[in-house]
Design a protein around this motif. Structure first.
Motif, PDB file in Angstrom:
ATOM      1  N   GLY A   5      44.384  30.308  30.496  1.00  0.00           N
ATOM      2  CA  GLY A   5      43.980  30.992  31.725  1.00  0.00           C
ATOM      3  C   GLY A   5      42.762  31.870  31.515  1.00  0.00           C
ATOM      4  O   GLY A   5      41.835  31.883  32.325  1.00  0.00           O
ATOM      5  N   VAL A   6      42.738  32.594  30.409  1.00  0.00           N
ATOM      6  CA  VAL A   6      41.595  33.453  30.097  1.00  0.00           C
ATOM      7  C   VAL A   6      40.356  32.605  29.872  1.00  0.00           C
ATOM      8  O   VAL A   6      39.270  32.941  30.352  1.00  0.00           O
ATOM      9  CB  VAL A   6      41.893  34.338  28.860  1.00  0.00           C
ATOM     10  N   CYS A   7      40.499  31.482  29.175  1.00  0.00           N
ATOM     11  CA  CYS A   7      39.359  30.590  28.940  1.00  0.00           C
ATOM     12  C   CYS A   7      38.829  30.026  30.248  1.00  0.00           C
ATOM     13  O   CYS A   7      37.623  29.926  30.437  1.00  0.00           O
ATOM     14  CB  CYS A   7      39.737  29.456  28.004  1.00  0.00           C
ATOM     15  N   ARG A   8      39.725  29.660  31.155  1.00  0.00           N
ATOM     16  CA  ARG A   8      39.289  29.166  32.471  1.00  0.00           C
ATOM     17  C   ARG A   8      38.503  30.235  33.205  1.00  0.00           C
ATOM     18  O   ARG A   8      37.463  29.961  33.790  1.00  0.00           O
ATOM     19  CB  ARG A   8      40.497  28.783  33.318  1.00  0.00           C
ATOM     20  N   ILE A   9      39.009  31.471  33.191  1.00  0.00           N
ATOM     21  CA  ILE A   9      38.338  32.573  33.890  1.00  0.00           C
ATOM     22  C   ILE A   9      36.966  32.819  33.275  1.00  0.00           C
ATOM     23  O   ILE A   9      35.969  32.948  33.985  1.00  0.00           O
ATOM     24  CB  ILE A   9      39.197  33.857  33.846  1.00  0.00           C
ATOM     25  N   LEU A  10      36.884  32.886  31.934  1.00  0.00           N
ATOM     26  CA  LEU A  10      35.596  33.114  31.276  1.00  0.00           C
ATOM     27  C   LEU A  10      34.611  31.992  31.565  1.00  0.00           C
ATOM     28  O   LEU A  10      33.439  32.245  31.830  1.00  0.00           O
ATOM     29  CB  LEU A  10      35.788  33.258  29.770  1.00  0.00           C
ATOM     30  N   SER A  11      35.086  30.761  31.518  1.00  0.00           N
ATOM     31  CA  SER A  11      34.220  29.620  31.798  1.00  0.00           C
ATOM     32  C   SER A  11      33.694  29.679  33.223  1.00  0.00           C
ATOM     33  O   SER A  11      32.513  29.473  33.475  1.00  0.00           O
ATOM     34  CB  SER A  11      34.998  28.329  31.569  1.00  0.00           C
ATOM     35  N   THR A  12      34.567  29.991  34.174  1.00  0.00           N
ATOM     36  CA  THR A  12      34.161  30.099  35.573  1.00  0.00           C
ATOM     37  C   THR A  12      33.180  31.241  35.764  1.00  0.00           C
ATOM     38  O   THR A  12      32.164  31.092  36.442  1.00  0.00           O
ATOM     39  CB  THR A  12      35.395  30.308  36.474  1.00  0.00           C
ATOM     40  N   LEU A  13      33.454  32.392  35.158  1.00  0.00           N
ATOM     41  CA  LEU A  13      32.549  33.533  35.279  1.00  0.00           C
ATOM     42  C   LEU A  13      31.179  33.212  34.703  1.00  0.00           C
ATOM     43  O   LEU A  13      30.149  33.516  35.320  1.00  0.00           O
ATOM     44  CB  LEU A  13      33.122  34.757  34.571  1.00  0.00           C
ATOM     45  N   SER A  55      32.499  44.501  22.336  1.00  0.00           N
ATOM     46  CA  SER A  55      32.366  45.901  21.955  1.00  0.00           C
ATOM     47  C   SER A  55      32.999  46.739  23.056  1.00  0.00           C
ATOM     48  O   SER A  55      32.506  46.771  24.187  1.00  0.00           O
ATOM     49  CB  SER A  55      30.886  46.273  21.794  1.00  0.00           C
ATOM     50  N   GLY A  56      34.118  47.382  22.710  1.00  0.00           N
ATOM     51  CA  GLY A  56      34.834  48.161  23.719  1.00  0.00           C
ATOM     52  C   GLY A  56      35.378  47.247  24.801  1.00  0.00           C
ATOM     53  O   GLY A  56      36.093  46.291  24.526  1.00  0.00           O
ATOM     54  N   SER A  57      35.007  47.494  26.051  1.00  0.00           N
ATOM     55  CA  SER A  57      35.512  46.689  27.163  1.00  0.00           C
ATOM     56  C   SER A  57      34.500  45.654  27.629  1.00  0.00           C
ATOM     57  O   SER A  57      34.675  45.040  28.674  1.00  0.00           O
ATOM     58  CB  SER A  57      35.896  47.602  28.330  1.00  0.00           C
ATOM     59  N   SER A  91      38.247  41.689  28.617  1.00  0.00           N
ATOM     60  CA  SER A  91      39.551  41.159  29.014  1.00  0.00           C
ATOM     61  C   SER A  91      39.576  41.025  30.528  1.00  0.00           C
ATOM     62  O   SER A  91      40.017  41.938  31.234  1.00  0.00           O
ATOM     63  CB  SER A  91      40.672  42.097  28.568  1.00  0.00           C
ATOM     64  N   PRO A  92      39.098  39.903  31.056  1.00  0.00           N
ATOM     65  CA  PRO A  92      39.061  39.749  32.516  1.00  0.00           C
ATOM     66  C   PRO A  92      40.461  39.753  33.104  1.00  0.00           C
ATOM     67  O   PRO A  92      41.417  39.316  32.462  1.00  0.00           O
ATOM     68  CB  PRO A  92      38.380  38.404  32.721  1.00  0.00           C
ATOM     69  N   THR A  93      40.569  40.250  34.299  1.00  0.00           N
ATOM     70  CA  THR A  93      41.846  40.264  35.010  1.00  0.00           C
ATOM     71  C   THR A  93      41.688  39.505  36.316  1.00  0.00           C
ATOM     72  O   THR A  93      40.628  39.531  36.934  1.00  0.00           O
ATOM     73  CB  THR A  93      42.321  41.691  35.311  1.00  0.00           C
ATOM     74  N   PHE A  94      42.736  38.827  36.702  1.00  0.00           N
ATOM     75  CA  PHE A  94      42.740  38.057  37.937  1.00  0.00           C
ATOM     76  C   PHE A  94      42.882  38.999  39.128  1.00  0.00           C
ATOM     77  O   PHE A  94      43.786  39.822  39.167  1.00  0.00           O
ATOM     78  CB  PHE A  94      43.883  37.045  37.911  1.00  0.00           C
ATOM     79  N   VAL A  95      41.985  38.874  40.075  1.00  0.00           N
ATOM     80  CA  VAL A  95      42.047  39.676  41.291  1.00  0.00           C
ATOM     81  C   VAL A  95      42.083  38.700  42.458  1.00  0.00           C
ATOM     82  O   VAL A  95      41.199  37.866  42.606  1.00  0.00           O
ATOM     83  CB  VAL A  95      40.810  40.598  41.426  1.00  0.00           C
ATOM     84  N   GLY A  96      43.099  38.777  43.264  1.00  0.00           N
ATOM     85  CA  GLY A  96      43.215  37.863  44.392  1.00  0.00           C
ATOM     86  C   GLY A  96      44.632  37.361  44.511  1.00  0.00           C
ATOM     87  O   GLY A  96      45.571  38.003  44.061  1.00  0.00           O
TER      88      GLY A  96
END
Length: 118
Positions: A5-13, A55-57, A91-96
Motif C-alpha cells: 500500500g505504501v509503495c502504491r501511494i509513493l508511486s502514485t505521488l 531525513s526526519g519526516s 510516511s505518507p498517510t491515506f486521506v479520503g
C-alpha cells in the motif's frame, strides 16, 4: 500488505508530482548550455541516476528520468536527461475514503482475485 500500500501511494505521488511538474513547465534540464538545452540519455541505460533519502519526516527523491534499461528509439521521441528533485512525506498517510472492493462492487481488487500487485 502495508508495504504494498505504501509503495502504491509513493508511486502514485511520484507520478502525479512528475506530471504536474511537466505540465507547469518546471521540469529541470541538465546539460552545459543555457535554458532549453538538454542531454540525450544513453540507449544502454548507463545514464540512469536515482537516489532516495529520508531525513526526519521528509523523503527526498532525485532522478534524471533516464531509463535504467536498454531502450530503442522506435519513433521521433527520445529519452532526455532532466534532473529533478521531489520532496514527499517520509510516511505518507491515506486521506479520503476507501473504495469498496467486494465482488458486489464494480471495483474488484486484483489481489483478492489472485492477481499480481505492484
Amino acid at each position: 500488505a502495508i508495504m504494498v500500500g505504501v509503495c502504491r501511494i509513493l508511486s502514485t505521488l511520484l507520478c502525479l508530482v512528475s506530471l504536474s511538474t511537466m505540465a507547469a513547465g518546471k521540469g529541470g534540464s541538465s546539460g552545459s548550455g543555457g535554458s532549453g538545452s538538454s542531454t540525450t540519455c544513453a540507449q544502454d541505460g548507463t545514464d540512469y541516476a536515482y537516489s532516495e533519502s529520508v531525513s526526519g519526516s521528509a523523503r527526498t527523491i532525485t532522478t534524471n528520468h533516464c531509463p535504467n534499461h536498454p531502450n530503442y528509439n522506435l519513433n521521433p521521441n527520445i529519452a532526455v536527461a532532466s534532473s529533478t528533485t521531489y520532496t514527499l512525506p517520509a510516511s505518507p498517510t491515506f486521506v479520503g475514503s476507501s473504495t469498496d472492493s467486494t465482488t458486489a462492487s464494480a471495483n474488484i481488487d486484483l489481489s483478492q482475485q489472485g492477481g499480481v500487485v505492484g
